[in-house]
Design a protein around this motif. Sequence first.
Motif, PDB file in Angstrom:
ATOM      1  N   GLU A  52      -0.652   1.685   9.834  1.00 22.62           N
ATOM      2  CA  GLU A  52       0.369   0.745   9.366  1.00 22.62           C
ATOM      3  C   GLU A  52      -0.200  -0.305   8.422  1.00 22.62           C
ATOM      4  O   GLU A  52       0.534  -0.877   7.613  1.00 22.62           O
ATOM      5  N   GLN A  53      -1.504  -0.570   8.518  1.00 27.22           N
ATOM      6  CA  GLN A  53      -2.086  -1.646   7.725  1.00 27.22           C
ATOM      7  C   GLN A  53      -2.984  -1.145   6.598  1.00 27.22           C
ATOM      8  O   GLN A  53      -3.648  -1.950   5.949  1.00 27.22           O
ATOM      9  N   VAL A  54      -2.994   0.163   6.378  1.00 23.69           N
ATOM     10  CA  VAL A  54      -3.828   0.746   5.317  1.00 23.69           C
ATOM     11  C   VAL A  54      -2.952   1.581   4.396  1.00 23.69           C
ATOM     12  O   VAL A  54      -2.231   2.475   4.855  1.00 23.69           O
ATOM     13  N   LEU A  55      -3.006   1.301   3.123  1.00 26.90           N
ATOM     14  CA  LEU A  55      -2.255   2.087   2.141  1.00 26.90           C
ATOM     15  C   LEU A  55      -3.219   2.981   1.382  1.00 26.90           C
ATOM     16  O   LEU A  55      -4.114   2.504   0.676  1.00 26.90           O
ATOM     17  N   GLY A  56      -3.044   4.294   1.546  1.00 23.58           N
ATOM     18  CA  GLY A  56      -3.767   5.257   0.729  1.00 23.58           C
ATOM     19  C   GLY A  56      -2.875   5.641  -0.437  1.00 23.58           C
ATOM     20  O   GLY A  56      -1.828   6.265  -0.243  1.00 23.58           O
ATOM     21  N   LEU A  57      -3.252   5.256  -1.635  1.00 22.27           N
ATOM     22  CA  LEU A  57      -2.380   5.492  -2.792  1.00 22.27           C
ATOM     23  C   LEU A  57      -2.115   6.973  -3.010  1.00 22.27           C
ATOM     24  O   LEU A  57      -1.068   7.345  -3.538  1.00 22.27           O
ATOM     25  N   HIS A  58      -3.047   7.832  -2.566  1.00 24.26           N
ATOM     26  CA  HIS A  58      -2.862   9.274  -2.732  1.00 24.26           C
ATOM     27  C   HIS A  58      -1.826   9.831  -1.754  1.00 24.26           C
ATOM     28  O   HIS A  58      -1.302  10.924  -1.955  1.00 24.26           O
ATOM     29  N   THR A  59      -1.524   9.076  -0.689  1.00 22.20           N
ATOM     30  CA  THR A  59      -0.560   9.545   0.313  1.00 22.20           C
ATOM     31  C   THR A  59       0.853   9.045   0.055  1.00 22.20           C
ATOM     32  O   THR A  59       1.801   9.577   0.628  1.00 22.20           O
ATOM     33  N   ARG A  60       1.001   8.003  -0.767  1.00 23.85           N
ATOM     34  CA  ARG A  60       2.312   7.410  -1.024  1.00 23.85           C
ATOM     35  C   ARG A  60       2.500   7.224  -2.531  1.00 23.85           C
ATOM     36  O   ARG A  60       2.343   6.118  -3.055  1.00 23.85           O
ATOM     37  N   PRO A  61       2.867   8.299  -3.248  1.00 22.67           N
ATOM     38  CA  PRO A  61       3.044   8.177  -4.705  1.00 22.67           C
ATOM     39  C   PRO A  61       4.072   7.128  -5.097  1.00 22.67           C
ATOM     40  O   PRO A  61       3.942   6.488  -6.149  1.00 22.67           O
ATOM     41  N   ASP A  62       5.112   6.941  -4.268  1.00 20.68           N
ATOM     42  CA  ASP A  62       6.132   5.954  -4.581  1.00 20.68           C
ATOM     43  C   ASP A  62       5.558   4.541  -4.584  1.00 20.68           C
ATOM     44  O   ASP A  62       5.803   3.747  -5.506  1.00 20.68           O
ATOM     45  N   LEU A  63       4.757   4.226  -3.565  1.00 25.14           N
ATOM     46  CA  LEU A  63       4.143   2.907  -3.501  1.00 25.14           C
ATOM     47  C   LEU A  63       3.000   2.777  -4.508  1.00 25.14           C
ATOM     48  O   LEU A  63       2.731   1.678  -5.013  1.00 25.14           O
ATOM     49  N   TYR A  73      -0.510  -5.304   4.228  1.00 21.50           N
ATOM     50  CA  TYR A  73      -1.673  -4.436   4.382  1.00 21.50           C
ATOM     51  C   TYR A  73      -2.954  -5.236   4.601  1.00 21.50           C
ATOM     52  O   TYR A  73      -3.063  -6.396   4.227  1.00 21.50           O
ATOM     53  N   ARG A  74      -3.932  -4.569   5.212  1.00 24.34           N
ATOM     54  CA  ARG A  74      -5.287  -5.110   5.300  1.00 24.34           C
ATOM     55  C   ARG A  74      -6.213  -4.423   4.293  1.00 24.34           C
ATOM     56  O   ARG A  74      -7.243  -4.988   3.933  1.00 24.34           O
ATOM     57  N   ALA A  75      -5.844  -3.210   3.868  1.00 23.60           N
ATOM     58  CA  ALA A  75      -6.682  -2.482   2.914  1.00 23.60           C
ATOM     59  C   ALA A  75      -5.825  -1.546   2.079  1.00 23.60           C
ATOM     60  O   ALA A  75      -4.850  -0.963   2.576  1.00 23.60           O
ATOM     61  N   VAL A  76      -6.194  -1.408   0.816  1.00 27.17           N
ATOM     62  CA  VAL A  76      -5.569  -0.454  -0.106  1.00 27.17           C
ATOM     63  C   VAL A  76      -6.696   0.386  -0.698  1.00 27.17           C
ATOM     64  O   VAL A  76      -7.699  -0.156  -1.176  1.00 27.17           O
ATOM     65  N   CYS A  77      -6.540   1.709  -0.663  1.00 34.06           N
ATOM     66  CA  CYS A  77      -7.571   2.622  -1.165  1.00 34.06           C
ATOM     67  C   CYS A  77      -6.943   3.593  -2.156  1.00 34.06           C
ATOM     68  O   CYS A  77      -5.896   4.178  -1.874  1.00 34.06           O
ATOM     69  N   GLY A  78      -7.574   3.765  -3.292  1.00 27.87           N
ATOM     70  CA  GLY A  78      -7.043   4.739  -4.236  1.00 27.87           C
ATOM     71  C   GLY A  78      -7.709   4.629  -5.592  1.00 27.87           C
ATOM     72  O   GLY A  78      -8.573   3.777  -5.829  1.00 27.87           O
ATOM     73  N   HIS A  79      -7.295   5.520  -6.499  1.00 29.08           N
ATOM     74  CA  HIS A  79      -7.877   5.560  -7.839  1.00 29.08           C
ATOM     75  C   HIS A  79      -7.269   4.460  -8.697  1.00 29.08           C
ATOM     76  O   HIS A  79      -6.500   4.710  -9.631  1.00 29.08           O
ATOM     77  N   ALA A  80      -7.626   3.236  -8.367  1.00 28.05           N
ATOM     78  CA  ALA A  80      -7.124   2.070  -9.082  1.00 28.05           C
ATOM     79  C   ALA A  80      -8.304   1.337  -9.715  1.00 28.05           C
ATOM     80  O   ALA A  80      -9.362   1.198  -9.107  1.00 28.05           O
ATOM     81  N   THR A  81      -8.124   0.866 -10.932  1.00 29.58           N
ATOM     82  CA  THR A  81      -9.180   0.119 -11.601  1.00 29.58           C
ATOM     83  C   THR A  81      -9.100  -1.354 -11.220  1.00 29.58           C
ATOM     84  O   THR A  81      -8.118  -1.814 -10.640  1.00 29.58           O
ATOM     85  N   PHE A  82     -10.143  -2.081 -11.543  1.00 31.02           N
ATOM     86  CA  PHE A  82     -10.172  -3.504 -11.231  1.00 31.02           C
ATOM     87  C   PHE A  82      -9.002  -4.227 -11.900  1.00 31.02           C
ATOM     88  O   PHE A  82      -8.670  -3.972 -13.045  1.00 31.02           O
ATOM     89  N   GLY A  83      -8.376  -5.143 -11.147  1.00 30.44           N
ATOM     90  CA  GLY A  83      -7.323  -5.983 -11.704  1.00 30.44           C
ATOM     91  C   GLY A  83      -5.947  -5.369 -11.723  1.00 30.44           C
ATOM     92  O   GLY A  83      -5.050  -5.856 -12.408  1.00 30.44           O
ATOM     93  N   THR A  84      -5.729  -4.289 -10.941  1.00 30.55           N
ATOM     94  CA  THR A  84      -4.431  -3.597 -10.951  1.00 30.55           C
ATOM     95  C   THR A  84      -3.375  -4.347 -10.159  1.00 30.55           C
ATOM     96  O   THR A  84      -2.206  -4.357 -10.528  1.00 30.55           O
TER      97      THR A  84
END
Length: 261
Positions: free
Chosen positions: A30-41, A55-66
């Motif tokens: 509930e507190q971790v967003l995997g960008l690869h698992t939620r394309p909408d978010l 969230y406590r953590a966001v993980c994914g192919h995101a560059t700095f400052g997104t």
Amino acid sequence: MAKQVYIFTHIPKCGGRSVYRFFLNVFGEEQVLGLHTRPDLAQKFYKGELDLGRYRAVCGHATFGTEARIDGVEPLYIGLLRDPLERFVSLFNFYRMIELEKDDVLLRQMQQAKSCETAEQYYHQLLQDDDPNWLTSNIQASYITGTRALDAGTVMDAVDRNYHLLMPLENIDLFLGQIAAEIGVTKFGVPRANASDKYFSSTQLSPEFLTLFRRRSDLDYLAYYYLKTKVRAKRTEMAEADRQELRRLRQRRFMFFGWPS
């Protein structure tokens, strides 16, 4: 006090799935967003429209400052860098290994990899694309700076200033250990994921290719080795502090108890 949210900029083949699983283990789904698992978010995140407060953590192919700048939320950027050549060869092996169950934005790149016998062939094929830079020229430097308008000063400044925690991939145990200490976790494992089969090795690459690759990845090499130097210096400094503390404790024990028999 602002809520701190870890944002892991997952550079492909730099330990991303392991870090994601670590966060799932310590924070829960509930507190971790995997960008690869939620394309909408993920789309909202990439546009800077996602409220990170839940969230406590966001993980994914995101560059700095997104991320969006939201009152009450402090983004803590964390990341791992890898030897550029080893990262590319691992990516090639990974693309050859996996089978996609559906169409994907990476489908063409994966199909290209499967059609090539060597990483060298794959690299030259990528250079024929209209926009080859993303995979063939300083991808890691682009991630940690948030731009493709790169120079040495920008890259070194990103290593020095942009990240709450940035380490070489070979120090992933230390990396996760420091995060665990920050959030008060005393027991944790280091999940291993997405380990590519060793279909092709960097030792099979020609000298001509290595020259080309190093030239086109010069700022990735700068970022990686500059970071390694900083981490090594910090660990040496910490080790010296530990040695001094040990000497102090030994002296204190001698003063009060004498040398142990």
